[in-house]
Design a protein around this motif. Sequence first.
Motif, mmCIF file in Angstrom:
data_model
loop_
_atom_site.group_PDB
_atom_site.id
_atom_site.type_symbol
_atom_site.label_atom_id
_atom_site.label_comp_id
_atom_site.label_asym_id
_atom_site.label_seq_id
_atom_site.Cartn_x
_atom_site.Cartn_y
_atom_site.Cartn_z
ATOM 1 N N GLY A 66 -7.373 -9.533 5.610
ATOM 2 C CA GLY A 66 -7.549 -8.448 5.253
ATOM 3 C C GLY A 66 -6.108 -7.502 5.456
ATOM 4 N N ARG A 67 -5.600 -7.382 5.087
ATOM 5 C CA ARG A 67 -3.901 -7.084 5.423
ATOM 6 C C ARG A 67 -3.471 -6.792 4.135
ATOM 7 N NH1 ARG A 67 -0.033 -9.276 8.087
ATOM 8 N NH2 ARG A 67 -0.790 -11.676 7.593
ATOM 9 N N LEU A 68 -3.406 -7.072 3.291
ATOM 10 C CA LEU A 68 -2.916 -7.030 2.388
ATOM 11 C C LEU A 68 -3.418 -5.827 1.482
ATOM 12 C CD1 LEU A 68 -0.954 -8.469 0.549
ATOM 13 C CD2 LEU A 68 -2.888 -8.732 -0.944
ATOM 14 N N THR A 69 -2.200 -4.922 1.673
ATOM 15 C CA THR A 69 -2.239 -3.573 1.049
ATOM 16 C C THR A 69 -0.564 -3.261 0.007
ATOM 17 O OG1 THR A 69 -1.264 -2.705 2.482
ATOM 18 C CG2 THR A 69 -3.500 -2.056 2.750
ATOM 19 N N VAL A 70 -0.767 -3.169 -0.762
ATOM 20 C CA VAL A 70 0.653 -3.582 -2.417
ATOM 21 C C VAL A 70 0.615 -1.568 -2.316
ATOM 22 C CG1 VAL A 70 1.950 -4.214 -3.429
ATOM 23 C CG2 VAL A 70 0.587 -5.233 -2.284
ATOM 24 N N LYS A 71 1.788 -0.979 -3.414
ATOM 25 C CA LYS A 71 2.306 0.162 -2.838
ATOM 26 C C LYS A 71 2.915 -0.260 -4.477
ATOM 27 C CE LYS A 71 3.238 3.490 0.669
ATOM 28 N NZ LYS A 71 3.628 3.722 1.328
#
Length: 243
Positions: free
Chosen positions: A227-232
């Motif tokens: 649950g740590r996936l954040t992509v710009k």
Amino acid sequence: MARYYVLDLSEDFRRELRETLAEMVNPVEVHVFLSKSGCETCEDTLRLMKVFEEESPTRNGGKLLKLNVYYRESDSGKFSEFKVERVPTVAFLGGEVRWTGIPAGEEIRALVEVIMRISEDESGLEDATKEALKSLKGRVHIETIITPSCPYCPYAVLLAHMFAYEAWKQGNPVILSEAVEAYENPDIADKYGVMSVPSIAINGYLVFVGVPYEEDFLDYVKSAAEGRLTVKGPIRAGEAEEL
């Protein structure tokens, strides 16, 4: 829909396929989901997969590649069981490994390799990757956006599919790997703003354009599972072909 692939089922193709599949070790089941109407590629998908079954070796009176065919009109239970919503879909391992759209053109290379690796019981991944996938927590959905003409797409698909296969093999089936044919599923390609293929989305985030290194791919899969996936913006991982 305009014809955007060539379906080569010639005797030369059959002979090459037969020679490759002759090395199969264990039986493999493939599940093909179709519709009798409103699906322009379903008939060709069925023709293609029947050739795969026909050219697979025979053992104990049966083919090592076993083809199961389901139609939306009569097999809704199977569609629900495999969580299939689109046709055609070609699925393995209870649906954790699948193509959404016809696996034609360049994708046949990936299809053959997936069958062989499942049959040989070997994903080909690094030992460190195998170990990480054994203890992966949380559900991961990998969407590899492809086209039949893309020469790089089979490598991206194979990598993603082997992650799902290895997790399944380790008794931890938390990864769904889906190869999405862009022309048949333009809404998915548009959702991610795909301009080049292969493009890889994980849990709803477009993370790679091109074929990533296994180590980098594992990092993103682990982040998604936790649950740590954040992509710009996606990483340009390797060669890709414009749509």
